[in-house]
Design a protein around this motif. Structure first.
Motif, short mmCIF file in Angstrom:
data_model
loop_
_atom_site.label_atom_id
_atom_site.label_comp_id
_atom_site.label_asym_id
_atom_site.label_seq_id
_atom_site.Cartn_x
_atom_site.Cartn_y
_atom_site.Cartn_z
N GLY A 127 25.88 51.30 44.00
CA GLY A 127 25.18 50.03 43.96
C GLY A 127 25.91 48.94 43.20
N ASN A 128 27.10 49.21 42.70
CA ASN A 128 27.83 48.20 41.94
C ASN A 128 29.26 48.12 42.44
N ALA A 129 29.74 46.91 42.63
CA ALA A 129 31.03 46.71 43.25
C ALA A 129 32.14 46.56 42.22
N TYR A 130 32.44 47.65 41.54
CA TYR A 130 33.62 47.61 40.68
C TYR A 130 34.20 49.01 40.56
N ASP A 131 35.47 49.05 40.26
CA ASP A 131 36.19 50.31 40.11
C ASP A 131 36.75 50.36 38.71
N PHE A 132 36.94 51.58 38.19
CA PHE A 132 37.67 51.68 36.94
C PHE A 132 38.43 52.98 36.84
N ALA A 133 39.41 52.99 35.95
CA ALA A 133 40.34 54.11 35.87
C ALA A 133 40.12 54.93 34.62
N ILE A 134 40.24 56.22 34.74
CA ILE A 134 40.20 57.14 33.62
C ILE A 134 41.36 58.10 33.81
N ASN A 135 42.00 58.49 32.74
CA ASN A 135 43.18 59.34 32.85
C ASN A 135 42.79 60.80 33.07
N VAL A 136 42.24 61.08 34.23
CA VAL A 136 41.80 62.44 34.53
C VAL A 136 42.42 62.99 35.80
N GLY A 137 42.84 62.13 36.70
CA GLY A 137 43.59 62.61 37.84
C GLY A 137 42.78 62.88 39.08
N ASP A 180 31.87 26.87 30.90
CA ASP A 180 33.12 26.77 31.66
C ASP A 180 33.36 27.96 32.59
N PHE A 181 32.39 28.87 32.68
CA PHE A 181 32.60 30.07 33.51
C PHE A 181 32.67 29.72 34.99
N HIS A 182 33.65 30.29 35.68
CA HIS A 182 33.77 30.23 37.13
C HIS A 182 34.17 31.62 37.62
N SER A 183 33.55 32.06 38.68
CA SER A 183 33.82 33.39 39.20
C SER A 183 35.25 33.50 39.71
N ASP A 184 35.87 34.66 39.44
CA ASP A 184 37.22 34.98 39.91
C ASP A 184 37.23 36.46 40.25
N PRO A 185 36.81 36.82 41.47
CA PRO A 185 36.64 38.24 41.83
C PRO A 185 37.88 39.09 41.61
N ALA A 186 39.07 38.56 41.87
CA ALA A 186 40.28 39.37 41.69
C ALA A 186 40.50 39.70 40.22
N ALA A 187 40.36 38.70 39.35
CA ALA A 187 40.53 38.95 37.92
C ALA A 187 39.43 39.87 37.40
N GLU A 188 38.22 39.70 37.90
CA GLU A 188 37.11 40.54 37.44
C GLU A 188 37.32 42.00 37.84
N ALA A 189 37.89 42.23 39.01
CA ALA A 189 38.17 43.60 39.44
C ALA A 189 39.21 44.25 38.54
N LEU A 190 40.26 43.49 38.19
CA LEU A 190 41.28 44.01 37.27
C LEU A 190 40.68 44.25 35.89
N ALA A 212 47.77 38.73 30.67
CA ALA A 212 47.03 38.82 31.93
C ALA A 212 45.91 39.85 31.82
N GLU A 213 46.18 41.00 31.21
CA GLU A 213 45.15 42.03 31.06
C GLU A 213 44.02 41.55 30.16
N LEU A 214 44.39 40.88 29.09
CA LEU A 214 43.38 40.39 28.15
C LEU A 214 42.47 39.36 28.83
N GLU A 215 43.07 38.45 29.58
CA GLU A 215 42.26 37.43 30.23
C GLU A 215 41.40 38.03 31.34
N ALA A 216 41.92 39.03 32.06
CA ALA A 216 41.13 39.68 33.10
C ALA A 216 39.94 40.42 32.49
N LEU A 217 40.16 41.05 31.35
CA LEU A 217 39.06 41.73 30.67
C LEU A 217 37.99 40.73 30.25
N ARG A 218 38.43 39.62 29.69
CA ARG A 218 37.48 38.58 29.27
C ARG A 218 36.71 38.05 30.47
N GLN A 219 37.40 37.86 31.58
CA GLN A 219 36.75 37.35 32.79
C GLN A 219 35.69 38.34 33.29
#
Length: 689
Positions: free
Chosen positions: A443-453, A598-608, A669-676
């Protein structure tokens, strides 16, 4: 020591010819399973980790009179910990492993000792949730810290007697588990296998001096370096590939039990690292001693025997859960047993002298195996459970397991084992095996990584209950549905009662034989830790620390009442018959998104950013940036809208002393994507999503 405890302890000492009148021997007597229960001097009260007390002043007839005697508010950080109680004094470590000494009758604070974890732990705080418990021996309490120290503290002064570093300060190991004390020794393990390439071990020290006595590795190292002993050489034959480059895991982060009769230490070992055997061991071998119960000679650390619950483990099915020792009659014969319900959905009963498997009974929904072969002791795996060809497999139990670290309790009076049981499934595969895994919550459109393989997606239903089972026969006598699948640890008593808290904030006393609820108390906040009970001045007390903490806080959507670390009341609660105390009105939990014009949606950054968030931030701040109580709800944080402030906190570590470690490896880039990503989650809150 009061006169009653002194006479009882003296009688115990005089009845054991091998003991002397030294204070350490007095405390050793109190640690035997047959001790009178006046004190609760260890994580599970006694060596056998039964989480049972023979005290019966509070019983099925009197429990309706049980009332709050006093409470104490605690500071920020983990409250899900189990105290010890000796000679009328409570000792516990909460928050960032800050040790407290409190007068049990009055709740008066005597002293605190702060190991200043926030100032020294650095990156080790990224995965450490704080202390699950402490230990006691001969006038000292013992605590571990997230940075890897083991510290002995004088109970009279609150000052450290000695401190040793049990790990390499630069590696990923950290301590959350309770030290165990036995025969003048203290033993400690560590966590970290899920977040770093480390090799598990336990270390035993002299309890008086801190001198190292022996160390046992739970995973073999690089063969080119030579093996520490023949046991490591034997274990290495069960591994493949270049496993040592991944560390291997097998951490003893929680469960350690001592058998005084045979002078044996039992270790409950953790999962493999990475989880997927195809990565860590070329899909070869049993991978000893992952997910095992390992018996060691307590004097030397020499290997005696092992039983592996999941050979070649690949699902995070660790065996780091409570190991209860008991003498029970099975098939007409009294057996000295060890009982454990690890994550994988079965209850195992072993002969604790030989390691022989006596029973293995299913306690929850299991799809990875059809059962346990009693002739070989090995599970009868379903081939599809290892997702051949990258095919999806609906795995039950999921990675959280059918039982986590919250203690089970054995009542020798009722002859029943009480297990806080959980049920949740996950869908696994490893289509794109790279050392990372992807997890999509339904039900939620996001992915994330865990170091499990492997890929983990779509949590499949969840529920939980308190289960009472006869370990001699496998008969389930009763089970009580809980408010949510993540539920608290258990205490059984000689008063024919079983106590358990739940994440809806309700502490309940059940009738031990039937599961009938006899008494409840609304703690107002989720409960994970197990209660303890003890006696002071002829009065039986019951104490529990309440508030959400440890790994359960990740599963924020599965907590039935709203929580946030900034307004969650983390407390010590102490009860006695005819107690007249009362809690203040509950603190309202108002989750209001921070202003962010000042928030504006940025789906690509939000996915990262979602990947970065789930790999590092979810542990403390909860799924989807919804707080589970361990750390603030970031959707409401005024820091996030400011790129400058966000960088100072997240990358520079400006709040490290408060428990928020820095992540200095993030690129801009990673820091800003996380903030986004977090800003987007705050926007969802503003929008009512």
């Amino acid at each position: 020591m009061n006169w009653r405890n002194g006479i009882l302890a003296l009688g115990a000492v005089l009845s054991l010819s091998s003991l002397t009148l030294a204070p350490a021997s007095l405390r050793a007597a109190d640690l035997h399973d047959g001790a009178d229960g006046a004190d609760w001097p260890a994580f599970g009260r006694t060596y056998g980790e039964q989480h049972y007390s023979p005290l019966d002043q509070v019983n099925a007839q009197t429990v309706s009179r049980l009332g709050l005697s006093w409470f104490m508010d605690l500071g920020a950080g983990n409250p899900a910990t189990i105290p010890v109680a000796v000679d009328g004094i409570l000792y516990f470590a909460s928050g960032l492993s800050v040790v407290h000494a409190v007068e049990a009758q009055s709740g008066r604070l005597l002293w605190t000792y702060d190991p200043e974890v926030g100032a020294v732990a650095g990156h080790k705080m990224r995965q450490g949730w704080g202390s699950r418990g402490i230990g006691y021996w001969n006038g000292k309490v013992y605590t571990g810290s997230a940075d890897g120290r083991l510290i002995a503290i004088d109970v009279k002064t609150g000052k450290p007697v000695w401190s040793v570093m049990t790990v390499d300060p630069k590696d990923g190991r950290y301590i959350t588990g309770a030290p165990r004390l036995f025969d003048g020794k203290v033993i400690i393990g560590h966590g970290g296998g899920d977040s770093a390439d480390i090799r598990g071990y336990v270390t035993t020290y002299d309890a008086e001096t801190g001198a190292q006595l022996w160390r046992f590795f739970t995973v073999p190292g690089n063969p080119a370096d030579g093996f520490e002993d023949a046991t490591q050489e034997m274990a290495a034959k069960t591994w493949g590939g270049e496993w040592w480059k991944h560390g291997g895991g097998g951490n003893v982060w929680n469960a350690i039990t001592y058998d005084a009769e045979t002078d044996t230490v039992f270790l409950g070992t953790g999962n493999g690292a990475p989880w997927n055997r195809r990565i860590r061991s070329a899909d070869i071998g049993d991978n000893l001693f992952l997910c095992s119960i390992v018996a060691l000679d307590a004097k030397t650390g020499a290997y005696k025997w092992h039983y592996q619950v999941n050979p070649g483990e690949t699902w995070d099915y660790n065996a780091a859960m409570t190991m209860n020792l008991a003498d029970i009659t099975i098939d007409g014969r009294v057996r000295k047993v060890l009982m454990q319900a690890p994550k994988n959905g079965f209850l195992y009963v072993l002969d604790r002298v030989t390691g022989e498997l006596l029973r293995a009974d299913r306690i929850a929904k299991v799809t990875w195996a059809t059962g346990i072969d009693m002739a070989t002791g090995r599970p009868m795996e379903v081939p599809e459970a290892r997702y051949p060809g990258g095919k999806d497999f609906a795995l039950w139990p999921g990675a959280n397991g059918a039982h986590s670290w919250m203690p089970s309790a054995w009542s020798p009076k009722a002859g029943l084992l009480y297990i806080p049981t959980m049920e949740q499934g996950l869908t696994y595969n490893d289509k794109d095996i790279t050392g990372q895994s992807w997890h999509r919550r339904a039900g939620n459109a996001y992915d994330f990584a865990i170091n499990v393989g492997m890929e983990i997606k779509d949590p499949l239903q969840n529920t939980g209950w308190l289960l009472a089972i006869d370990p001699a026969t496998g008969e389930q006598r009763w089970k009580v549905q809980n408010a949510a699948y993540w539920n608290g640890g258990v205490l059984a008593t000689g008063g024919d009662l079983v106590f358990q808290g739940q994440t809806n904030g309700i502490l309940t006393a059940y009738e031990a034989a039937t599961g009938k609820p006899l008494w409840t108390f609304d703690a107002q906040v989720p409960i994970i830790a197990a209660p303890i009970t003890y006696s002071v001045g002829g009065t039986q007390y019951l104490t529990i620390l309440v508030g959400m903490g440890t790994s359960g806080t990740m599963m924020s959507r599965d907590i039935p009442i709203p929580v946030d670390s900034r307004n969650q009341a983390k407390r010590v609660l102490t009860f006695a018959l005819d107690g007249k105390g009362a809690l203040p009105p509950p603190r309202p939990v108002e989750l209001i998104a921070a202003e962010d014009p000042d928030f504006h949606s940025d789906p690509a950054a939000e996915a990262l950013g979602a990947v970065t968030y789930a790999y590092q931030c979810v542990v403390c701040h909860g799924m989807e940036a919804i707080s589970g109580g361990a750390a603030p709800d970031l959707r409401t944080s005024p820091i996030v809208p400011s790129a400058e402030l966000f960088g100072e906190v997240v990358r520079d570590g400006s709040l490290a002393r408060s428990g928020m470690p820095g992540f200095d490896h993030y690129s801009d880039a990673e820091l800003e994507a996380l903030r986004q990503y977090i800003r987007a989650r705050a926007n969802d809150l503003r929008s009512g999503q």
